[in-house]
Enzyme design. Structure first.
Site, PDB file in Angstrom:
ATOM      1  N   ASP A 151      -4.594   3.599  -2.216  1.00 51.49           N
ATOM      2  CA  ASP A 151      -5.863   3.915  -1.460  1.00 51.49           C
ATOM      3  C   ASP A 151      -6.274   5.466  -1.636  1.00 51.49           C
ATOM      4  O   ASP A 151      -5.428   6.289  -1.701  1.00 51.49           O
ATOM      5  CB  ASP A 151      -5.501   4.037   0.045  1.00 51.49           C
ATOM      6  CG  ASP A 151      -5.451   2.602   0.538  1.00 51.49           C
ATOM      7  OD1 ASP A 151      -6.437   1.793   0.365  1.00 51.49           O
ATOM      8  OD2 ASP A 151      -4.231   2.257   1.181  1.00 51.49           O
ATOM      9  N   HIS A 170      -8.280   1.268  -4.743  1.00 50.23           N
ATOM     10  CA  HIS A 170      -9.449   0.951  -3.785  1.00 50.23           C
ATOM     11  C   HIS A 170      -9.941   2.312  -3.247  1.00 50.23           C
ATOM     12  O   HIS A 170      -9.510   3.395  -2.801  1.00 50.23           O
ATOM     13  CB  HIS A 170      -8.688   0.484  -2.492  1.00 50.23           C
ATOM     14  CG  HIS A 170      -9.489   0.320  -1.143  1.00 50.23           C
ATOM     15  ND1 HIS A 170      -8.868  -0.002   0.161  1.00 50.23           N
ATOM     16  CD2 HIS A 170     -10.879   0.070  -1.236  1.00 50.23           C
ATOM     17  CE1 HIS A 170     -10.029  -0.132   0.883  1.00 50.23           C
ATOM     18  NE2 HIS A 170     -11.334  -0.188   0.158  1.00 50.23           N
ATOM     19  N   MET A 191      -9.117   8.181  -0.853  1.00 49.09           N
ATOM     20  CA  MET A 191      -9.919   8.684   0.167  1.00 49.09           C
ATOM     21  C   MET A 191     -10.692  10.066   0.168  1.00 49.09           C
ATOM     22  O   MET A 191      -9.742  10.781  -0.432  1.00 49.09           O
ATOM     23  CB  MET A 191      -9.472   8.420   1.616  1.00 49.09           C
ATOM     24  CG  MET A 191      -8.767   7.152   1.886  1.00 49.09           C
ATOM     25  SD  MET A 191      -7.993   7.085   3.546  1.00 49.09           S
ATOM     26  CE  MET A 191      -6.955   5.696   3.487  1.00 49.09           C
ATOM     27  N   GLY A 232       1.150  -2.211   4.243  1.00 52.47           N
ATOM     28  CA  GLY A 232       1.737  -0.845   3.971  1.00 52.47           C
ATOM     29  C   GLY A 232       2.828  -0.844   4.951  1.00 52.47           C
ATOM     30  O   GLY A 232       3.979  -1.066   4.569  1.00 52.47           O
ATOM     31  N   GLY A 259      -9.733   4.320   6.610  1.00 53.78           N
ATOM     32  CA  GLY A 259      -9.397   5.638   6.621  1.00 53.78           C
ATOM     33  C   GLY A 259      -7.897   6.049   7.122  1.00 53.78           C
ATOM     34  O   GLY A 259      -7.588   7.017   6.587  1.00 53.78           O
ATOM     35  N   PHE A 260      -7.336   5.307   7.812  1.00 53.02           N
ATOM     36  CA  PHE A 260      -6.086   5.444   8.123  1.00 53.02           C
ATOM     37  C   PHE A 260      -4.995   4.234   8.215  1.00 53.02           C
ATOM     38  O   PHE A 260      -5.631   3.175   8.541  1.00 53.02           O
ATOM     39  CB  PHE A 260      -5.956   6.071   9.513  1.00 53.02           C
ATOM     40  CG  PHE A 260      -6.461   7.328   9.536  1.00 53.02           C
ATOM     41  CD1 PHE A 260      -5.903   8.567   9.274  1.00 53.02           C
ATOM     42  CD2 PHE A 260      -7.972   7.450   9.982  1.00 53.02           C
ATOM     43  CE1 PHE A 260      -6.507   9.769   9.377  1.00 53.02           C
ATOM     44  CE2 PHE A 260      -8.585   8.661  10.153  1.00 53.02           C
ATOM     45  CZ  PHE A 260      -7.791   9.927   9.768  1.00 53.02           C
ATOM     46  N   MET A 316     -12.223   4.336  -1.524  1.00 52.87           N
ATOM     47  CA  MET A 316     -12.910   4.878  -0.112  1.00 52.87           C
ATOM     48  C   MET A 316     -13.795   6.225  -0.513  1.00 52.87           C
ATOM     49  O   MET A 316     -13.269   7.121   0.198  1.00 52.87           O
ATOM     50  CB  MET A 316     -11.933   4.710   0.697  1.00 52.87           C
ATOM     51  CG  MET A 316     -11.603   3.314   1.020  1.00 52.87           C
ATOM     52  SD  MET A 316     -10.208   3.147   2.366  1.00 52.87           S
ATOM     53  CE  MET A 316      -8.834   3.317   1.368  1.00 52.87           C
ATOM     54  N   GLY A 335      -3.734  -4.168   8.938  1.00 53.35           N
ATOM     55  CA  GLY A 335      -2.972  -4.526   9.947  1.00 53.35           C
ATOM     56  C   GLY A 335      -2.433  -6.018   9.573  1.00 53.35           C
ATOM     57  O   GLY A 335      -2.062  -6.609  10.448  1.00 53.35           O
ATOM     58  N   MET A 345     -11.932  -5.539   4.768  1.00 54.01           N
ATOM     59  CA  MET A 345     -11.267  -4.793   5.587  1.00 54.01           C
ATOM     60  C   MET A 345     -11.206  -5.448   6.786  1.00 54.01           C
ATOM     61  O   MET A 345     -11.955  -5.903   7.445  1.00 54.01           O
ATOM     62  CB  MET A 345     -11.639  -3.332   5.363  1.00 54.01           C
ATOM     63  CG  MET A 345     -11.983  -2.552   4.232  1.00 54.01           C
ATOM     64  SD  MET A 345     -10.276  -2.268   3.723  1.00 54.01           S
ATOM     65  CE  MET A 345      -9.865  -1.199   5.016  1.00 54.01           C
ATOM     66  N   SER A 405       0.758  -1.152  -0.074  1.00 52.14           N
ATOM     67  CA  SER A 405       0.085   0.098   0.045  1.00 52.14           C
ATOM     68  C   SER A 405       0.779   1.359  -0.060  1.00 52.14           C
ATOM     69  O   SER A 405       1.638   1.390   0.904  1.00 52.14           O
ATOM     70  CB  SER A 405      -0.925  -0.030   1.184  1.00 52.14           C
ATOM     71  OG  SER A 405      -1.713   1.192   1.345  1.00 52.14           O
ATOM     72  N   GLY A 421      -1.889   2.112   9.463  1.00 52.52           N
ATOM     73  CA  GLY A 421      -1.207   1.552  10.605  1.00 52.52           C
ATOM     74  C   GLY A 421      -2.075   1.162  11.908  1.00 52.52           C
ATOM     75  O   GLY A 421      -1.573   1.166  13.093  1.00 52.52           O
ATOM     76  N   ASP A 444      -6.916  -6.290   3.717  1.00 53.40           N
ATOM     77  CA  ASP A 444      -6.287  -5.103   3.975  1.00 53.40           C
ATOM     78  C   ASP A 444      -6.701  -4.615   5.332  1.00 53.40           C
ATOM     79  O   ASP A 444      -7.766  -4.421   5.591  1.00 53.40           O
ATOM     80  CB  ASP A 444      -7.039  -3.949   2.887  1.00 53.40           C
ATOM     81  CG  ASP A 444      -6.410  -2.774   2.988  1.00 53.40           C
ATOM     82  OD1 ASP A 444      -5.195  -2.477   3.629  1.00 53.40           O
ATOM     83  OD2 ASP A 444      -6.656  -1.689   2.290  1.00 53.40           O
ATOM     84  N   HIS A 477      -1.035  -1.404  -4.373  1.00 51.85           N
ATOM     85  CA  HIS A 477      -2.431  -0.956  -3.702  1.00 51.85           C
ATOM     86  C   HIS A 477      -2.641   0.389  -3.381  1.00 51.85           C
ATOM     87  O   HIS A 477      -1.411   0.882  -2.929  1.00 51.85           O
ATOM     88  CB  HIS A 477      -2.837  -1.854  -2.445  1.00 51.85           C
ATOM     89  CG  HIS A 477      -4.043  -1.677  -1.918  1.00 51.85           C
ATOM     90  ND1 HIS A 477      -5.064  -2.228  -2.319  1.00 51.85           N
ATOM     91  CD2 HIS A 477      -4.752  -0.798  -0.942  1.00 51.85           C
ATOM     92  CE1 HIS A 477      -5.942  -2.084  -1.691  1.00 51.85           C
ATOM     93  NE2 HIS A 477      -5.724  -1.170  -0.903  1.00 51.85           N
TER      94      HIS A 477
END
Length: 215
Positions: free
Chosen positions: A32, A63, A34, A196, A141-142, A65, A176, A136, A7, A144, A174, A30
């Protein structure tokens, strides 16, 4: 075979081309997107995807979002996305179906994404036409965030639905993903792992990708 999708949310955006080259041993990239409405964060738009496309030949897994994603399918397809994921929670089912039809027209692969609040069965109206289902394992949204163990059952159920109705469809996870959680999601039925910080935070990025692929 397990596929790894780094990511770029964890990359250095001031050196994005450099950081994309660092993960060239991965299977796809990947991206993201948003919008600050569907999720409480804003990242990138189609012009950045277009720039990414110019600097890599990697498969671009984009992706979305974003709310009402049908509005943006054509722009991201023209920017160079190879696959687009739309969240089933982002619009009325009829408009999600429209987004998938636009993907067909644009010649990109089609994916449906599920937030942790959404049951696996939500993919049933679309499953026969999907190339990928994205589960997910964090709230989107974030980057980490900590992995949600409760989502392992969702992955298992998605895999069962895929095997029954569309065995060619891939199951992506996607959120963790680390060397500790990767074997859990693979056992549950995932075959595409988005990571990521576990990749970009590693001292040896190719080794980190290889380790996750061996899960």
């Amino acid at each position: 075979m397990i596929k790894i999708a780094p990511s770029i949310l964890s990359a250095d955006f001031a050196n994005l081309e450099r950081d994309i080259q660092k993960v060239s041993s991965a299977d796809c990239l990947h991206v993201d997107v948003m919008d600050g409405a569907f999720v409480p964060n804003i990242t990138i738009g189609a012009p950045v995807v277009q720039s990414i496309r110019r600097c890599t030949g990697m498969f671009l897994d984009v992706h979305l979002m974003v709310e009402k994603p049908a509005r943006y399918i054509e722009a991201f397809a023209q920017a160079g996305a190879d696959l687009l994921s739309v969240h089933l929670e982002a619009d009325h089912p009829s408009r999600i179906a429209e987004a998938l039809r636009i993907m067909d027209r644009c010649g990109v692969k089609k994916a449906a994404a599920l937030r942790p609040i959404t049951k696996a069965e939500a993919i049933l109206p679309y499953i026969e036409e999907l190339d990928l289902v994205l589960v997910m394992t964090v709230e989107p949204g974030f980057g980490g965030q900590a992995f949600m163990d409760s989502q392992l059952e969702t992955i298992r159920r998605v895999r069962a639905i895929v095997n029954q109705y569309n065995p060619a469809c891939e199951v992506e996870v996607d959120g963790g993903i680390t060397p500790k959680t990767a074997p859990l999601v693979v056992e549950a039925g995932a075959n595409v792992l988005v990571a990521g910080s576990a990749i970009y935070g590693a001292a040896d990025i190719p080794a980190a990708i290889a380790a996750l692929r061996g899960s």
